[in-house]
Enzyme design. Structure first.
Site, mmCIF file in Angstrom:
data_model
loop_
_atom_site.group_PDB
_atom_site.id
_atom_site.type_symbol
_atom_site.label_atom_id
_atom_site.label_comp_id
_atom_site.label_asym_id
_atom_site.label_seq_id
_atom_site.Cartn_x
_atom_site.Cartn_y
_atom_site.Cartn_z
ATOM 1 C CD GLU A 42 -2.470 1.363 2.795
ATOM 2 O OE1 GLU A 42 -2.644 2.538 3.297
ATOM 3 O OE2 GLU A 42 -2.691 0.515 3.543
ATOM 4 N NE ARG A 46 -0.629 8.811 5.890
ATOM 5 C CZ ARG A 46 0.111 8.143 6.829
ATOM 6 N NH1 ARG A 46 1.213 8.435 7.233
ATOM 7 N NH2 ARG A 46 -0.760 7.160 7.468
ATOM 8 C CE LYS A 130 -6.085 1.989 8.022
ATOM 9 N NZ LYS A 130 -5.641 3.131 7.048
#
Length: 210
Positions: A42, A46, A130
């Site tokens: 992943e 950001r 998650k």
């Protein structure tokens, strides 16, 4: 949406989470992880480099499982679902995010921290979530309590996970996957010590076999 989660499970019970500052580091860091046996990756959104890395990595590594994380706006989800990701990962969930995932027909792994979060996800037909931020919320004890009314759900803890706690989570009945930054931390990426990332991946795979 859940078909892709099943595909993820075929790759690895560990997702390496990467925050990238330089897109030129994308191929070396992924190569190091794959060499160590971790093929679910992943990139967080950001940084611009994390987003730019997705199509580059997808072109080079067609067989890995590739996610884009830290998506918190529906417009970003719609835009970035088209750049070659298998999964969108979010820190939380909302009606607009979940509606966008349905519109984009992309698999989503939404972050949850409360029972209300889970109920909202269930209303959209989701059952994989998650659990974030795992350790800050209370870790395994909190997740065990939170998950008891939701036996149909599966969880991916992330946030403070380490090699020491990884198997403790994976030994829980409702946990199939863990995710974390410890495999490819930013300080190691910055100094381009790719062998250390491979060593971290090998160590994690070995721990899984214990």
């Amino acid at each position: 949406m859940q078909h892709t989660i099943s595909t993820l499970l075929e790759h690895s019970p560990i997702i390496a989470v990467i925050t990238l500052d330089d897109v030129n580091h994308a191929i070396p860091v992924v190569s190091a992880l794959v060499e160590g046996g971790v093929t679910a990756i992943e990139f967080t959104s950001r940084t611009p480099a994390g987003i730019a890395a997705i199509p580059i990595v997808r072109e080079t590594f067609s067989d890995i499982f590739l996610a884009l994380g830290s998506i918190s706006h529906a417009s970003d989800l719609l835009k970035f679902s088209k750049i070659g990701v298998d999964l969108i990962v979010t820190p939380g969930l909302s009606h607009t995010l979940l509606d966008a995932a349905k519109t984009a027909k992309v698999s989503i792994l939404p972050g949850i921290s409360t029972a209300s979060d889970i109920i909202l996800g269930l209303e959209y037909g989701l059952r994989y979530f998650k659990f974030f931020p795992a350790e800050a919320l209370g870790g395994i004890h909190y997740l065990k309590a939170l998950s008891q009314p939701f036996t149909q759900c599966r969880f991916c803890p992330t946030g403070g996970i380490s090699p020491l706690s990884m198997n403790d989570y994976l030994n829980m009945d409702q946990v199939d996957i863990v995710a974390g930054t410890w495999l490819a931390p930013n300080d190691i990426i910055q100094v381009q010590q790719w062998h250390k990332i491979t060593e971290n991946a090998v160590q994690a795979v070995q721990i899984l076999k214990r």
